[in-house]
Design a protein around this motif. Sequence first.
Motif, PDB file in Angstrom:
ATOM      1  N   PHE A  75       0.836  -1.198   0.000  1.00 38.00           N
ATOM      2  CA  PHE A  75       0.000   0.000   0.000  1.00 38.00           C
ATOM      3  C   PHE A  75       0.871   1.247   0.000  1.00 38.00           C
ATOM      4  O   PHE A  75       1.801   1.391   0.802  1.00 38.00           O
ATOM      5  CB  PHE A  75      -0.907  -0.002   1.231  1.00 38.00           C
ATOM      6  CG  PHE A  75      -1.660   1.280   1.423  1.00 38.00           C
ATOM      7  CD1 PHE A  75      -2.678   1.637   0.559  1.00 38.00           C
ATOM      8  CD2 PHE A  75      -1.352   2.135   2.472  1.00 38.00           C
ATOM      9  CE1 PHE A  75      -3.377   2.818   0.727  1.00 38.00           C
ATOM     10  CE2 PHE A  75      -2.045   3.314   2.654  1.00 38.00           C
ATOM     11  CZ  PHE A  75      -3.061   3.652   1.781  1.00 38.00           C
ATOM     12  N   ASP A  76       0.581   2.158  -0.917  1.00 41.66           N
ATOM     13  CA  ASP A  76       1.288   3.432  -1.017  1.00 41.66           C
ATOM     14  C   ASP A  76       0.383   4.528  -0.469  1.00 41.66           C
ATOM     15  O   ASP A  76      -0.646   4.859  -1.079  1.00 41.66           O
ATOM     16  CB  ASP A  76       1.643   3.726  -2.474  1.00 41.66           C
ATOM     17  CG  ASP A  76       2.428   5.027  -2.630  1.00 41.66           C
ATOM     18  OD1 ASP A  76       2.698   5.676  -1.608  1.00 41.66           O
ATOM     19  OD2 ASP A  76       2.757   5.383  -3.775  1.00 41.66           O
ATOM     20  N   PRO A  77       0.704   5.126   0.686  1.00 43.31           N
ATOM     21  CA  PRO A  77      -0.175   6.134   1.296  1.00 43.31           C
ATOM     22  C   PRO A  77      -0.405   7.365   0.427  1.00 43.31           C
ATOM     23  O   PRO A  77      -1.417   8.051   0.592  1.00 43.31           O
ATOM     24  CB  PRO A  77       0.558   6.499   2.591  1.00 43.31           C
ATOM     25  CG  PRO A  77       1.439   5.334   2.884  1.00 43.31           C
ATOM     26  CD  PRO A  77       1.856   4.808   1.548  1.00 43.31           C
ATOM     27  N   LEU A  78       0.500   7.660  -0.486  1.00 46.26           N
ATOM     28  CA  LEU A  78       0.360   8.871  -1.307  1.00 46.26           C
ATOM     29  C   LEU A  78      -0.297   8.605  -2.651  1.00 46.26           C
ATOM     30  O   LEU A  78      -0.616   9.556  -3.380  1.00 46.26           O
ATOM     31  CB  LEU A  78       1.735   9.519  -1.536  1.00 46.26           C
ATOM     32  CG  LEU A  78       2.385  10.158  -0.303  1.00 46.26           C
ATOM     33  CD1 LEU A  78       3.780  10.638  -0.644  1.00 46.26           C
ATOM     34  CD2 LEU A  78       1.541  11.302   0.235  1.00 46.26           C
ATOM     35  N   LEU A  96       2.523  15.937   2.526  1.00 45.88           N
ATOM     36  CA  LEU A  96       3.249  15.061   3.447  1.00 45.88           C
ATOM     37  C   LEU A  96       2.229  14.335   4.315  1.00 45.88           C
ATOM     38  O   LEU A  96       1.051  14.697   4.364  1.00 45.88           O
ATOM     39  CB  LEU A  96       4.214  15.861   4.312  1.00 45.88           C
ATOM     40  CG  LEU A  96       5.296  16.671   3.566  1.00 45.88           C
ATOM     41  CD1 LEU A  96       6.074  17.533   4.543  1.00 45.88           C
ATOM     42  CD2 LEU A  96       6.224  15.747   2.803  1.00 45.88           C
ATOM     43  N   PHE A  97       2.692  13.320   5.022  1.00 42.37           N
ATOM     44  CA  PHE A  97       1.779  12.598   5.909  1.00 42.37           C
ATOM     45  C   PHE A  97       2.553  12.021   7.084  1.00 42.37           C
ATOM     46  O   PHE A  97       3.786  11.856   7.028  1.00 42.37           O
ATOM     47  CB  PHE A  97       1.050  11.474   5.156  1.00 42.37           C
ATOM     48  CG  PHE A  97       1.913  10.298   4.805  1.00 42.37           C
ATOM     49  CD1 PHE A  97       1.983   9.186   5.643  1.00 42.37           C
ATOM     50  CD2 PHE A  97       2.667  10.298   3.643  1.00 42.37           C
ATOM     51  CE1 PHE A  97       2.792   8.109   5.320  1.00 42.37           C
ATOM     52  CE2 PHE A  97       3.462   9.228   3.310  1.00 42.37           C
ATOM     53  CZ  PHE A  97       3.524   8.125   4.154  1.00 42.37           C
ATOM     54  N   VAL A  98       1.822  11.713   8.143  1.00 36.94           N
ATOM     55  CA  VAL A  98       2.384  11.024   9.306  1.00 36.94           C
ATOM     56  C   VAL A  98       1.536   9.783   9.567  1.00 36.94           C
ATOM     57  O   VAL A  98       0.330   9.764   9.311  1.00 36.94           O
ATOM     58  CB  VAL A  98       2.413  11.927  10.548  1.00 36.94           C
ATOM     59  CG1 VAL A  98       3.393  13.068  10.368  1.00 36.94           C
ATOM     60  CG2 VAL A  98       1.025  12.469  10.863  1.00 36.94           C
ATOM     61  N   GLY A  99       2.175   8.743  10.069  1.00 36.27           N
ATOM     62  CA  GLY A  99       1.491   7.475  10.313  1.00 36.27           C
ATOM     63  C   GLY A  99       2.045   6.400   9.393  1.00 36.27           C
ATOM     64  O   GLY A  99       2.820   6.679   8.473  1.00 36.27           O
ATOM     65  N   ALA A 100       1.654   5.161   9.641  1.00 33.97           N
ATOM     66  CA  ALA A 100       2.131   4.033   8.840  1.00 33.97           C
ATOM     67  C   ALA A 100       1.070   2.941   8.837  1.00 33.97           C
ATOM     68  O   ALA A 100       0.220   2.872   9.736  1.00 33.97           O
ATOM     69  CB  ALA A 100       3.454   3.501   9.391  1.00 33.97           C
TER      70      ALA A 100
END
Length: 233
Positions: A75-78, A96-100
């Motif tokens: 899975f690619d969050p962006l 940008l993002f935070v978390g995983a």
Amino acid sequence: MKKFLLVLALGLLAFTATACGDDDVDPDPDPDPDPDNGDPDPDPDPDPDPDDPQTTFSGVEDITVDPLAPDVEPFDPLEGVTAEDDEEGDLTDSVLFVGAVDQMAVGDYVLVYYVTNARGETVFAKRTVTVEGILYPTGEFSYQFADAETRHELFGAMERYLLETMYGGIPVFANAGFVMYSSRVELPVEEYIPVMGFSALRGSMTEDDSNISFAGDTFGNADEYTYRTALGQ
């Protein structure tokens, strides 16, 4: 003497009046507090003007993904997430993002996205990524009579699966060997059964040892049934 007392009384009265007046004076008046110095804005505006330029996100809806497997892409969050500003246009490259997200563990994962526009405003968006239940592979496959190419392909797939998923716990056993049975051994089955093989220990013998050569001209005894086996691994 009376004149002295009168002067003293007037002096005390003047001192008292001065002291009372000092208590009522604010030494540091601030009729217009500056909202930038930490004081709350005296006139907050909870509803921004809809005519002001806005920065918005797209593609940050909640999503459910499959567990990681050889045929499942990580899975690619962006991926699919974009940001658009009314004045600046596309801000996707600045997101940008935070978390995983751990695709090896079932659960819900929260990601927070943010982007800052040229006006210094930072806009946030939140989404939940759910990893569904992991289905571990099960089953049985006998490749006793498979050709070498099939065996190599099977073990290559197993090795790749273990390396990519780190699941472990899959027993893999490779055996190269053969078994020969005498014609006087009657096996309970005619075809190989996985795990049990031909079940020779449950078989029977059609002849005793009297016609079997054990060493040169030495034959076995009548009414005795000897089962010998040789294993190579």
